[in-house]
Design an enzyme around this catalytic site. Structure first.
Site, PDB file in Angstrom:
ATOM      1  N   ARG A  38     -98.053  12.979  57.084  1.00 62.38           N
ATOM      2  CA  ARG A  38     -97.827  11.991  55.980  1.00 62.38           C
ATOM      3  C   ARG A  38     -96.735  11.026  57.615  1.00 62.38           C
ATOM      4  O   ARG A  38     -95.608  11.763  58.263  1.00 62.38           O
ATOM      5  CB  ARG A  38     -96.715  12.070  55.329  1.00 62.38           C
ATOM      6  CG  ARG A  38     -97.002  10.647  54.427  1.00 62.38           C
ATOM      7  CD  ARG A  38     -96.173  10.754  52.857  1.00 62.38           C
ATOM      8  NE  ARG A  38     -95.723   9.537  52.707  1.00 62.38           N
ATOM      9  CZ  ARG A  38     -95.117   9.510  51.704  1.00 62.38           C
ATOM     10  NH1 ARG A  38     -94.516  10.467  51.564  1.00 62.38           N
ATOM     11  NH2 ARG A  38     -94.609   7.951  51.391  1.00 62.38           N
ATOM     12  N   HIS A  83     -93.020   1.452  53.184  1.00 62.66           N
ATOM     13  CA  HIS A  83     -91.966   2.585  52.717  1.00 62.66           C
ATOM     14  C   HIS A  83     -90.749   1.859  52.755  1.00 62.66           C
ATOM     15  O   HIS A  83     -89.658   2.242  53.752  1.00 62.66           O
ATOM     16  CB  HIS A  83     -92.017   4.150  53.776  1.00 62.66           C
ATOM     17  CG  HIS A  83     -91.587   4.708  53.471  1.00 62.66           C
ATOM     18  ND1 HIS A  83     -91.856   6.270  53.620  1.00 62.66           N
ATOM     19  CD2 HIS A  83     -90.559   5.086  52.744  1.00 62.66           C
ATOM     20  CE1 HIS A  83     -90.893   6.990  52.955  1.00 62.66           C
ATOM     21  NE2 HIS A  83     -89.981   6.317  52.261  1.00 62.66           N
ATOM     22  N   GLU A 129     -92.636   5.021  46.244  1.00 62.50           N
ATOM     23  CA  GLU A 129     -91.617   5.192  44.851  1.00 62.50           C
ATOM     24  C   GLU A 129     -91.216   4.066  44.850  1.00 62.50           C
ATOM     25  O   GLU A 129     -90.050   3.579  45.086  1.00 62.50           O
ATOM     26  CB  GLU A 129     -90.753   5.795  46.054  1.00 62.50           C
ATOM     27  CG  GLU A 129     -90.242   7.234  46.165  1.00 62.50           C
ATOM     28  CD  GLU A 129     -89.280   7.875  46.547  1.00 62.50           C
ATOM     29  OE1 GLU A 129     -89.524   9.264  46.710  1.00 62.50           O
ATOM     30  OE2 GLU A 129     -88.563   7.588  47.579  1.00 62.50           O
ATOM     31  N   ASN A 269     -93.570  13.227  44.907  1.00 57.01           N
ATOM     32  CA  ASN A 269     -92.639  12.978  45.965  1.00 57.01           C
ATOM     33  C   ASN A 269     -91.212  13.903  44.499  1.00 57.01           C
ATOM     34  O   ASN A 269     -90.109  12.887  43.759  1.00 57.01           O
ATOM     35  CB  ASN A 269     -91.140  11.655  46.026  1.00 57.01           C
ATOM     36  CG  ASN A 269     -92.508  11.396  47.198  1.00 57.01           C
ATOM     37  OD1 ASN A 269     -93.234  11.937  47.391  1.00 57.01           O
ATOM     38  ND2 ASN A 269     -92.096   9.846  47.566  1.00 57.01           N
ATOM     39  N   TYR A 271     -87.378  15.940  43.969  1.00 56.44           N
ATOM     40  CA  TYR A 271     -86.905  16.847  44.636  1.00 56.44           C
ATOM     41  C   TYR A 271     -85.477  17.165  43.827  1.00 56.44           C
ATOM     42  O   TYR A 271     -85.075  18.291  43.819  1.00 56.44           O
ATOM     43  CB  TYR A 271     -86.176  16.006  44.817  1.00 56.44           C
ATOM     44  CG  TYR A 271     -86.394  14.958  46.426  1.00 56.44           C
ATOM     45  CD1 TYR A 271     -86.814  16.360  48.016  1.00 56.44           C
ATOM     46  CD2 TYR A 271     -87.389  13.606  46.546  1.00 56.44           C
ATOM     47  CE1 TYR A 271     -86.788  15.913  49.059  1.00 56.44           C
ATOM     48  CE2 TYR A 271     -88.247  13.575  48.042  1.00 56.44           C
ATOM     49  CZ  TYR A 271     -87.541  14.369  48.843  1.00 56.44           C
ATOM     50  OH  TYR A 271     -88.080  14.077  50.349  1.00 56.44           O
ATOM     51  N   GLU A 350     -93.720  14.760  49.044  1.00 57.58           N
ATOM     52  CA  GLU A 350     -92.364  14.636  49.418  1.00 57.58           C
ATOM     53  C   GLU A 350     -91.638  16.140  48.531  1.00 57.58           C
ATOM     54  O   GLU A 350     -92.134  16.026  47.325  1.00 57.58           O
ATOM     55  CB  GLU A 350     -91.856  13.698  49.236  1.00 57.58           C
ATOM     56  CG  GLU A 350     -91.861  12.594  50.511  1.00 57.58           C
ATOM     57  CD  GLU A 350     -90.803  11.908  50.549  1.00 57.58           C
ATOM     58  OE1 GLU A 350     -89.491  11.554  49.629  1.00 57.58           O
ATOM     59  OE2 GLU A 350     -90.853  10.321  50.809  1.00 57.58           O
TER      60      GLU A 350
END
Length: 465
Positions: A38, A83, A129, A269, A271, A350
């Protein structure tokens, strides 16, 4: 980039120099056994002046060469169109994403990418995002254009309570228009798929009381569903309508139809996990390093989020103040998306571990990064075994890189970059991942009851910015 706002005083002018070293980097990917990569298009590189100027042919040659060489080695390109970076001229002329004009600028960028790359690229992520970009750029002023208002920060201009809503609104409509254009004019080339990637923390109640339980659900709606509900169902989540009222922009009936089902898969994504506390029925004060100001405002859904309870972190700390190691959160967020969106196809776009600063000197022995990915993959496998339609997993990131306002101080990569020579030096985690991808069945101990027993090649995805 904001001058003076980068933690280590560096800049991204050269970064990892992927522009000149991409062939070396593709060989690294191939040696690891990756099946997908990606990467993000630079808007300013392809269209330095947006619609006010022409296409930079050197940029087209560069991205064409990346795509061709990836495919030559059996690596599928996953292309992110936007992005968090765009030509300064668009900000100066009409205020960037605060203006509806940005929708048409984005469609022009997307059409340019489709025109040159859609004959070979099957997987497209229009915007990375939207929820995080709006928060960091228009609520907390951590990213450009650095707009905000109290109590979120003290900026020269901005409105933290309303501008993030406007920005995401324009992004969603820009996405929907680009998706329609792709499906109408370009999809037939390789039967490609369109998506968006959302920053997706998982939230758990700070206490067992009903208000905090509702707050955790509300936090998910105000962060994840804010982006995804319109793209699947055609409108904002009811939870947001209940608290925002007229400040939340509305979609016309035509726009709702345009938005509905405008994604073919969901990019997650993920985390970490945060505690959620209700701020409607109790007061909320930010008093630790992992919380943020403004929790008692509508833009945050009247939810206080933190990684600590009674001074004890929710999981092991990392190099990012709000990223804690809670592997079960991977299964929980996938389950949430699965249930809310009728098990629509997902990719984990991600997931990664940032080394705390005191671990920087032992990068060759990044055992914690290996443990992180082993455990997160194990919980992802658990969700898949329960029926979640997850098709791939991307590690952030292939190499240590310029991490926004953290500069080079925060490290996520499987490869260390020598800042003087820019040599790529494999960490222990790179060797582990190569070996992991080389096996078709492997046991991973997230706890004694969880093991990975699927074909690893189906999840052999890594990304780098």
């Amino acid at each position: 980039m904001l001058l003076g706002r980068i933690a280590d005083g560096t800049n991204g002018d050269v970064a990892d120099d992927h522009y000149h070293r991409y062939m070396e980097d593709i060989e690294i990917m191939h040696s690891l056994g990756l099946t997908a990569y990606r990467f993000s298009i630079s808007w300013s590189r392809i269209l330095p002046r947006g619609r006010f100027g022409g296409v930079n042919e050197a940029a087209i040659i560069f991205y064409n060469s990346i795509i061709d060489n990836l495919l030559l080695r059996g690596i599928e390109p996953f292309v992110t169109i936007f992005h968090h970076e765009y030509p300064q001229e668009l900000e100066d002329r009409f205020g960037g994403w605060l203006s509806p004009l940005m929708q048409e600028e984005f469609v022009h960028l997307a059409e340019t990418c489709f025109k040159y790359f859609a004959d070979r690229v099957k997987y497209w992520i229009t915007i990375n995002e939207p929820n995080l970009f709006s928060e960091m750029g228009y609520e907390r002023a951590t990213y450009p254009p650095a707009r905000c208002s109290p109590p979120f920060g003290n900026c020269a201009t901005g409105n933290s309570d309303s501008e993030p809503l406007t920005v995401v609104h324009n992004m969603l409509l820009g996405h929907a228009k680009a998706a329609k254009l792709y499906r109408d004019q370009f999809k037939s080339k390789v039967d490609g798929l369109m998506s968006i990637a959302v920053c997706a923390f998982m939230y758990t109640p700070l206490t067992d009381n009903m208000y905090d339980k509702e707050a955790a659900k509300r936090a998910l709606a105000f962060n994840v569903a804010w982006t995804l509900d319109p793209l699947v169902y055609g409108d904002y989540p009811q939870e947001m309508k209940n608290y925002h009222g007229s400040e939340l922009p509305s979609f016309s009936s035509e726009e709702k139809e345009l938005l509905k089902d405008s994604i073919d898969f969901i990019g997650i994504n993920h985390y970490g996990v945060l505690y959620a506390k209700d701020c409607v029925h109790s007061s909320c004060l930010c008093n630790d390093s992992s919380c943020t100001q403004g929790s008692d405002r509508p833009i945050r859904g009247f939810v206080y989020t933190t990684g600590e309870r009674n001074g004890i972190p929710i999981g092991e700390r990392t190099g990012m103040s709000r990223f804690f190691v809670v592997p079960s959160g991977m299964e929980d967020i996938v389950d949430y998306v699965k249930e809310r969106y009728d098990n629509k196809t997902m990719f984990v776009t991600e997931n990664g571990y940032s080394s705390p600063s005191d671990e920087d000197d032992i990068y060759e022995h990044d055992v914690k990064r290996i443990q992180y990915h082993r455990s997160y993959l194990a919980y992802l496998a658990q969700a898949i075994r329960k029926g979640a339609d997850v098709r791939g997993y991307f590690i952030w990131s292939l190499m240590d890189n310029f991490e926004w306002s953290s500069g080079y101080a925060i490290k996520f990569g499987l490869y260390h970059i020598d800042r003087l020579t820019l040599n790529r030096i494999p960490k222990l985690s790179a060797n582990w991942y190569r070996d992991f991808l080389g096996n078709s069945s492997i046991v991973v101990d997230a706890d004694s009851s969880i093991a990975l027993t699927y074909e690893n090649k189906d999840l052999s995805r890594v990304q780098s910015q």
